[in-house]
Design a protein around this motif. Structure first.
Motif, short mmCIF file in Angstrom:
data_model
loop_
_atom_site.label_atom_id
_atom_site.label_comp_id
_atom_site.label_asym_id
_atom_site.label_seq_id
_atom_site.Cartn_x
_atom_site.Cartn_y
_atom_site.Cartn_z
N ALA A 24 45.47 7.47 62.31
CA ALA A 24 45.64 7.43 63.77
C ALA A 24 44.47 6.65 64.35
O ALA A 24 43.31 6.92 64.02
CB ALA A 24 45.70 8.84 64.34
N LEU A 25 44.80 5.69 65.20
CA LEU A 25 43.78 4.84 65.81
C LEU A 25 43.79 5.04 67.32
O LEU A 25 44.84 5.37 67.87
CB LEU A 25 44.08 3.37 65.48
N PRO A 26 42.72 4.86 68.03
CA PRO A 26 41.44 4.32 67.60
C PRO A 26 40.49 5.36 67.00
O PRO A 26 39.38 5.03 66.62
CB PRO A 26 40.85 3.75 68.88
N ALA A 27 40.94 6.62 66.84
CA ALA A 27 40.05 7.68 66.34
C ALA A 27 39.71 7.54 64.85
O ALA A 27 38.82 8.21 64.37
CB ALA A 27 40.67 9.04 66.60
N ARG A 28 40.47 6.70 64.14
CA ARG A 28 40.28 6.53 62.68
C ARG A 28 40.48 7.83 61.92
O ARG A 28 39.76 8.15 61.00
CB ARG A 28 38.92 5.93 62.36
N GLN A 29 41.48 8.59 62.33
CA GLN A 29 41.80 9.88 61.73
C GLN A 29 42.85 9.69 60.65
O GLN A 29 44.01 9.41 60.94
CB GLN A 29 42.32 10.83 62.82
N GLU A 30 42.44 9.84 59.39
CA GLU A 30 43.40 9.70 58.29
C GLU A 30 44.28 10.94 58.27
O GLU A 30 43.79 12.08 58.30
CB GLU A 30 42.70 9.53 56.95
N LEU A 31 45.58 10.74 58.24
CA LEU A 31 46.53 11.84 58.30
C LEU A 31 46.71 12.50 56.94
O LEU A 31 46.56 11.87 55.90
CB LEU A 31 47.88 11.35 58.82
N SER A 32 47.04 13.80 56.99
CA SER A 32 47.24 14.60 55.78
C SER A 32 48.68 15.10 55.75
O SER A 32 49.24 15.47 56.79
CB SER A 32 46.29 15.80 55.80
N THR A 33 49.26 15.15 54.56
CA THR A 33 50.61 15.70 54.41
C THR A 33 50.57 17.21 54.22
O THR A 33 51.59 17.87 54.37
CB THR A 33 51.34 15.07 53.21
N SER A 34 49.39 17.77 53.93
CA SER A 34 49.30 19.19 53.59
C SER A 34 48.81 20.09 54.73
O SER A 34 48.90 21.31 54.62
CB SER A 34 48.39 19.38 52.37
N THR A 35 48.31 19.51 55.81
CA THR A 35 47.88 20.30 56.97
C THR A 35 48.42 19.66 58.24
O THR A 35 48.77 18.47 58.25
CB THR A 35 46.34 20.36 57.07
#
Length: 136
Positions: A24-35
């Motif tokens: 997710a940008l611009p926060a640079r948050q890598e997404l997780s499939t487990s949470t």
């Protein structure tokens, strides 16, 4: 080594791509499939989708689709990876996400269209649980 002609592309095996990561940008948050991913809803929200070429041939014109369920119609954004060499990763950014469903649990689905001759397609689609929080 790197097959670039149609004859060589068709003769190598295996061929295939997969979703490596979604950020997710611009926060640079890598997404997780487990949470459950809590993502700030912003006007400039975008998603970077990184795709890996795990096959033996250079692949071109690979469609990538991001879908977020919303009412009355889902949010769907599409982009294309121009070219990706064997063993390499390429990132495409999907922008102009628009108004997302805030506060309710939803999902973000990313699909990478299989390349010709791809046998394993289960890694071409990934779904991330998400909640969009009101942002600035």
């Amino acid at each position: 080594m790197v097959a670039t002609t149609p004859t060589k592309r068709a003769s190598c095996y295996p061929r295939g791509t997969s979703v490596f990561s979604v950020t997710a940008l611009p926060a640079r948050q890598e997404l997780s499939t487990s949470t459950v991913n809590i993502i700030e809803s912003r006007k400039d929200l975008a998603f970077g989708v990184t795709v890996t070429n795990r096959g033996c041939a250079q692949e071109t014109k690979i469609p990538v689709t991001l879908t977020i369920p919303a009412s009355p119609t889902p949010i769907v954004r599409r982009a294309e990876i121009d070219q990706i060499n064997p063993g390499e990763e390429e990132t495409v950014v999907l922008r102009d996400i628009g108004a997302v469903p805030c506060a309710d649990r939803t999902s973000i689905r990313v699909d990478v269209e299989p390349v010709p001759g791809e046998a394993t397609t289960k890694n071409n689609s990934v779904e991330y649980p998400a909640i969009f929080a009101l942002g600035p």
